[in-house]
Design an enzyme around this catalytic site. Structure first.
Site, short mmCIF file in Angstrom:
data_model
loop_
_atom_site.label_atom_id
_atom_site.label_comp_id
_atom_site.label_asym_id
_atom_site.label_seq_id
_atom_site.Cartn_x
_atom_site.Cartn_y
_atom_site.Cartn_z
N GLY A 190 0.83 -1.21 0.00
CA GLY A 190 0.00 0.00 0.00
C GLY A 190 0.87 1.26 0.00
N VAL A 193 -0.97 6.98 2.48
CA VAL A 193 -0.31 7.94 3.36
C VAL A 193 0.67 7.24 4.32
CG1 VAL A 193 -0.77 10.03 4.63
CG2 VAL A 193 -2.60 8.99 3.36
N GLU A 213 1.99 -1.56 -4.55
CA GLU A 213 0.70 -0.87 -4.57
C GLU A 213 -0.22 -1.51 -5.62
OE1 GLU A 213 -1.09 1.74 -3.06
OE2 GLU A 213 -2.57 1.28 -4.60
N GLY A 285 -5.08 0.67 4.36
CA GLY A 285 -6.30 1.35 4.80
C GLY A 285 -6.72 0.90 6.19
N HIS A 458 8.85 38.76 2.95
CA HIS A 458 9.97 38.32 2.12
C HIS A 458 11.22 38.18 2.97
CE1 HIS A 458 12.53 37.82 -1.34
NE2 HIS A 458 13.37 38.71 -0.80
P1 NAI Z 1 -4.62 4.71 2.48
O1 NAI Z 1 -6.04 4.56 2.15
O2 NAI Z 1 -4.02 6.06 2.51
O3 NAI Z 1 -3.75 3.87 1.44
C1 NAI Z 1 -3.92 2.50 1.26
C2 NAI Z 1 -3.26 2.11 -0.04
O4 NAI Z 1 -3.20 0.70 -0.10
C3 NAI Z 1 -4.04 2.58 -1.27
O5 NAI Z 1 -3.16 3.20 -2.17
C4 NAI Z 1 -4.63 1.27 -1.82
O6 NAI Z 1 -4.78 1.30 -3.22
C5 NAI Z 1 -3.57 0.27 -1.39
N1 NAI Z 1 -4.06 -1.10 -1.29
C6 NAI Z 1 -5.23 -1.53 -0.76
N2 NAI Z 1 -5.30 -2.88 -0.80
C7 NAI Z 1 -4.14 -3.31 -1.35
C8 NAI Z 1 -3.59 -4.58 -1.63
N3 NAI Z 1 -4.27 -5.71 -1.36
N4 NAI Z 1 -2.36 -4.66 -2.19
C9 NAI Z 1 -1.66 -3.53 -2.47
N5 NAI Z 1 -2.13 -2.29 -2.22
C10 NAI Z 1 -3.34 -2.18 -1.66
O7 NAI Z 1 -4.43 3.93 3.86
P2 NAI Z 1 -3.22 3.88 4.89
O8 NAI Z 1 -1.95 4.36 4.27
O9 NAI Z 1 -3.29 2.53 5.49
O10 NAI Z 1 -3.65 4.93 5.97
C11 NAI Z 1 -4.93 4.84 6.59
C12 NAI Z 1 -5.49 6.18 6.84
O11 NAI Z 1 -4.83 6.80 7.92
C13 NAI Z 1 -5.33 7.17 5.69
O12 NAI Z 1 -6.32 7.01 4.73
C14 NAI Z 1 -5.43 8.47 6.37
O13 NAI Z 1 -6.78 8.78 6.50
C15 NAI Z 1 -4.84 8.20 7.74
N6 NAI Z 1 -3.48 8.72 7.77
C16 NAI Z 1 -3.29 10.06 7.63
C17 NAI Z 1 -2.03 10.60 7.63
C18 NAI Z 1 -1.87 12.04 7.41
O14 NAI Z 1 -2.86 12.75 7.44
N7 NAI Z 1 -0.66 12.54 7.17
C19 NAI Z 1 -0.85 9.77 7.85
C20 NAI Z 1 -1.16 8.37 7.96
C21 NAI Z 1 -2.43 7.89 7.94
#
Ligand code: NAI
Ligand code: FAD
Length: 479
Positions: A190, A193, A213, A285, A458
């Site tokens: 994945g 983020v 990904e 996710g 600036h």
């Molecule tokens: P995410 O939704 O950002 O990314 C998950 C990624 O995994 C996606 O690109 C998806 O296509 C991919 N994916 C899903 N199933 C897969 C598979 N079987 N094989 C390969 N790729 C696959 O979720 P993530 O990174 O787990 O983070 C969860 C949530 O936590 C985020 O959506 C965000 O809301 C929150 N978060 C926010 C941050 C920030 O605001 N800076 C930092 C970290 C997390």
């Protein structure tokens, strides 16, 4: 006998603890229940965000960035730093101390605002005429009665089917933030983020990082131009990202110190590939968390994803029961949870709490940072909106040159007819801070001309935002 409260909040993450404080400020008698335990079993309010999310990840991003600066960039400033090494255990200990400061800060805020805190798991017992009975167990043993209840129980990491987290080899965000040594080969599944932030931390510290990904496009939620720029920057850093991949099987190999994982996957061209890694972070996710809440006892409605069903005002199907944050629809972001928490407390008080989903900023704390608010260029095209775009590169910004960090740009999108700002997309230094100006502008329905005519200090990075606004009207001064 149950203890009566005007408002009982279940969960003390950003959604719950902020809702509790705001409700107390509004004059209610408030209880907040939270189950999180620190290493010694004591309370650790703040939820995922404080304990294993926003705060610790940013602490590690900072430490690893300092390390990379010392190794790669000090010399260009004429600073000699030889023998630069990383003590991962010390870095983790500092991160833990930062987390504890935040836990303690929330306990202090509860005291200051006279919120009664109960450490333990809260579960619904029954609905009565006087309110909802909620049992606290596994810490404080009490039964509370809430006239109004705010559920803010957050989310949990999603595991790959058949590959549960063991936090030793297969890590969630929890284990990813606790590795006491830098793995030689780190895999991530994945490139969202968490994948990008955690991948950056451990790559900077010396791990060979590969991210697999599923989607064929990189960072699909971001503006395409910004996502392209980000991919270029990450490729240059050596963060390997394979897109359009299907993970077929993950097998454990070796034992003890030699324990590792072998990942069989199909690449975008349909060819079978394999990847050997010492640790694997699964970041595909998160799912809403209601385990232990016992929603069935009162008939609280969940959807097919397990999220609590709410309307636009965060009202559930039960009178007097509200839900906010990751456990409901919408982006899983701490500041979204907080805004909903405040709005619900104000609605309970008969006020008109409001959350504008159109102006919630997104930030990815990589280097370069990526931040945006509003619609992307591809969304505007899909919506058939006539727009004007202006971009300004940090390469032409004096402060960015002085910082030695000139990657990226500010991009502004404005309505072609009214000039109202419809989206701002930033990749570059301090994008997380710069985006606030864009959020304010959009909340006030500013035009690009408004930003173009405002005096910006600036030299500052924020001049790039002003120049992007000038670029909307094709009149940049410094590019
Ligand atoms: P995410 O939704 O950002 O990314 C998950 C990624 O995994 C996606 O690109 C998806 O296509 C991919 N994916 C899903 N199933 C897969 C598979 N079987 N094989 C390969 N790729 C696959 O979720 P993530 O990174 O787990 O983070 C969860 C949530 O936590 C985020 O959506 C965000 O809301 C929150 N978060 C926010 C941050 C920030 O605001 N800076 C930092 C970290 C997390
Ligand atoms: P949570 O923070 O999950 O809090 C829920 C709380 O409720 C927990 O303490 C839990 O123990 C408690 N609880 C659950 N059930 C019960 C029960 N029955 N009884 C008592 N207590 C219970 N978002 C950002 O905006 N910026 C970031 O930089 C960012 N970085 C992140 C990095 C990582 C690695 C992760 C995983 C997430 C990150 N997020 C970030 C997302 C952010 O952490 C969440 O959006 C936010 O924590 C949601 O807040 P919440 O209050 O809804 O839930």
């Amino acid at each position: 006998m149950s203890k009566p409260f005007d408002v009982v909040v279940i969960g003390a993450g950003p959604g719950g603890y902020i809702a509790a404080i705001r409700a107390a400020q509004l004059g209610f008698n408030v209880a907040c229940i939270d189950a999180w335990k620190n290493a010694s079993g004591g309370p650790a309010p703040g939820g995922t965000c404080t304990n294993i999310g926003c705060i610790p990840s940013k602490a590690l991003l900072q430490s690893s960035e300092y390390f990379e600066h010392a190794k790669l960039h000090f010399s260009e400033h004429g600073i000699t730093a030889s023998g630069v090494k990383i003590d991962a255990a010390q870095m983790i200990a500092r991160k833990d101390a930062v987390v504890k400061q935040n836990n303690d800060g929330i306990l202090y805020l509860f005291k200051k605002n006279k919120v009664s805190f109960f450490h333990g798991q809260g579960s619904f017992v029954q609905a009565t005429e006087a309110g909802y009975e909620i049992k606290v167990s596994g810490g404080s043993e009490e039964t509370l009665l809430g006239k109004q209840v705010i559920v803010a129980t957050g989310s949990s990491p999603r595991a790959l089917p058949g590959l549960p987290f063991d936090e030793e080899l297969v890590l969630s965000n929890d284990g990813a933030l606790r590795m006491g040594a830098v793995p030689k080969r780190l895999g991530l599944i994945g490139s969202g983020v968490i994948g990008l932030e955690m991948g950056s931390v451990w790559r900077r510290l010396g791990a060979e990082v590969t991210i697999l990904e599923a989607l064929p496009t990189f960072l699909g939620a971001a503006d395409e131009q910004i996502a392209k720029e980000a991919k270029k920057a990450f490729d240059k850093q050596g963060l390997k990202i394979a897109l359009g991949v299907k993970v077929d099987e993950v097998k454990k190999t070796g034992k003890g110190a030699k324990a590792a994982l072998s990942i069989a996957y199909t690449d975008a061209q349909g060819a079978a590939q394999s990847l050997e890694v010492d640790k694997l972070i699964v970041s595909i996710g998160r799912v809403p968390h209601t385990a232990g809440l016992n929603p069935e006892a009162v008939g609280l409605q969940l959807d097919e994803r397990g999220a609590i069903v709410v309307d636009a005002d965060c009202k559930t199907n039960l009178p007097g029961v509200w839900a906010v944050g990751d456990v409901v629809r919408g982006p899983m972001l701490a500041h979204k949870a907080e805004e909903e928490g405040v709005a619900v407390a104000e609605r309970i008080a008969g006020q008109h709490g409001h959350v504008n989903f159109g102006t919630i900023p997104w930030v990815i704390y990589t280097s370069p940072e990526i931040a945006w608010v509003g619609r992307t260029e591809q969304q505007l095209k899909a919506d058939g909106v006539r727009y004007k775009a202006g971009t300004f590169p940090f390469l032409a910004n004096g402060r960015a040159r002085a910082l030695g960090d000139t990657t990226g740009m500010v991009k502004m999108l404005a309505d072609a007819d009214t000039d109202e700002i419809l989206g701002v997309h930033i990749i570059g230094p301090m994008a997380s801070e710069l985006i606030a100006e864009a959020v304010v502008a959009m909340e006030f329905k500013a035009s690009s001309e408004d930003i173009a005519r405002i005096c910006h200090a600036h030299p500052s990075l924020s001049e790039a935002t002003k120049e992007a606004a000038l670029a909307v009207d094709k009149r940049t001064l410094n590019f």
